[in-house]
Design a protein around this motif. Structure first.
Motif, PDB file in Angstrom:
ATOM      1  N   LEU A  37       0.555  -2.025   0.514  1.00  0.00           N
ATOM      2  CA  LEU A  37      -0.203   0.520  -0.187  1.00  0.00           C
ATOM      3  C   LEU A  37       0.735   1.091   0.149  1.00  0.00           C
ATOM      4  N   MET A  38       2.140   1.258   0.949  1.00  0.00           N
ATOM      5  CA  MET A  38       2.687   1.983   1.406  1.00  0.00           C
ATOM      6  C   MET A  38       3.644   2.460  -0.687  1.00  0.00           C
ATOM      7  N   THR A  41       1.382   4.040  -2.900  1.00  0.00           N
ATOM      8  CA  THR A  41       1.428   5.385  -2.905  1.00  0.00           C
ATOM      9  C   THR A  41       1.647   6.561  -3.530  1.00  0.00           C
ATOM     10  N   ARG A  44       1.953   7.023  -7.197  1.00  0.00           N
ATOM     11  CA  ARG A  44       1.037   7.339  -7.392  1.00  0.00           C
ATOM     12  C   ARG A  44      -0.091   6.581  -8.127  1.00  0.00           C
ATOM     13  N   ASP A  45       0.038   5.047  -7.881  1.00  0.00           N
ATOM     14  CA  ASP A  45      -0.672   4.900  -8.710  1.00  0.00           C
ATOM     15  C   ASP A  45      -2.403   4.286  -7.434  1.00  0.00           C
ATOM     16  N   VAL A  46      -3.131   5.236  -7.710  1.00  0.00           N
ATOM     17  CA  VAL A  46      -4.396   5.421  -7.657  1.00  0.00           C
ATOM     18  C   VAL A  46      -5.024   4.079  -7.460  1.00  0.00           C
ATOM     19  N   ALA A  49      -3.342   1.369  -4.833  1.00  0.00           N
ATOM     20  CA  ALA A  49      -3.454   1.683  -3.859  1.00  0.00           C
ATOM     21  C   ALA A  49      -5.153   1.773  -3.770  1.00  0.00           C
ATOM     22  N   CYS A  50      -6.158   1.975  -4.096  1.00  0.00           N
ATOM     23  CA  CYS A  50      -7.353   2.018  -4.179  1.00  0.00           C
ATOM     24  C   CYS A  50      -7.868   1.021  -3.272  1.00  0.00           C
ATOM     25  N   ILE A  53      -6.441  -1.219  -0.614  1.00  0.00           N
ATOM     26  CA  ILE A  53      -7.079  -0.471   1.310  1.00  0.00           C
ATOM     27  C   ILE A  53      -8.173  -0.272   1.096  1.00  0.00           C
TER      28      ILE A  53
END
Length: 73
Positions: A37-38, A41, A44-46, A49-50, A53
Motif C-alpha cells: 500500500l505504501m 501510494t 501515485r498508483d491510485v 492503492a484504492c 486499501i
C-alpha cells in the motif's frame, strides 16, 4: 469545527474496530500488505492503492463479523 468533529468520530470508530479485529485475529496480518500500500501510494498508483486499501478494510470488517457472535445482526 463540524468537519473536524466528523473526522474524529470516523477515526475513533475505525480505531475501535481495528482493535476489536486484532483481538480476535487468528494470525497476525502481514507487514507486506502495508508495504504494498505504501509503495502504490508513493508511486501515485491510485487504482492499486484504492484496491489495496479496500481489501485491507474489508478484511478487518470480515474478521470482526466472523469472530464476534451476533455482530452481523
Amino acid at each position: 469545527p463540524r468537519i473536524l468533529q466528523f473526522r474524529k468520530t470516523l477515526f475513533d470508530q475505525a480505531h475501535r474496530y481495528r482493535r476489536l479485529s486484532m483481538s480476535f485475529r487468528q494470525a497476525p496480518k502481514q507487514v507486506g500488505e502495508h508495504r504494498l500500500l505504501m509503495e502504490a501510494t508513493i508511486q501515485r498508483d491510485v487504482a492499486t492503492a484504492c484496491q489495496l486499501i479496500e481489501s485491507h478494510i474489508r478484511g478487518t470488517a470480515a474478521n470482526v463479523i466472523a469472530c464476534v457472535p451476533g455482530f452481523e445482526d
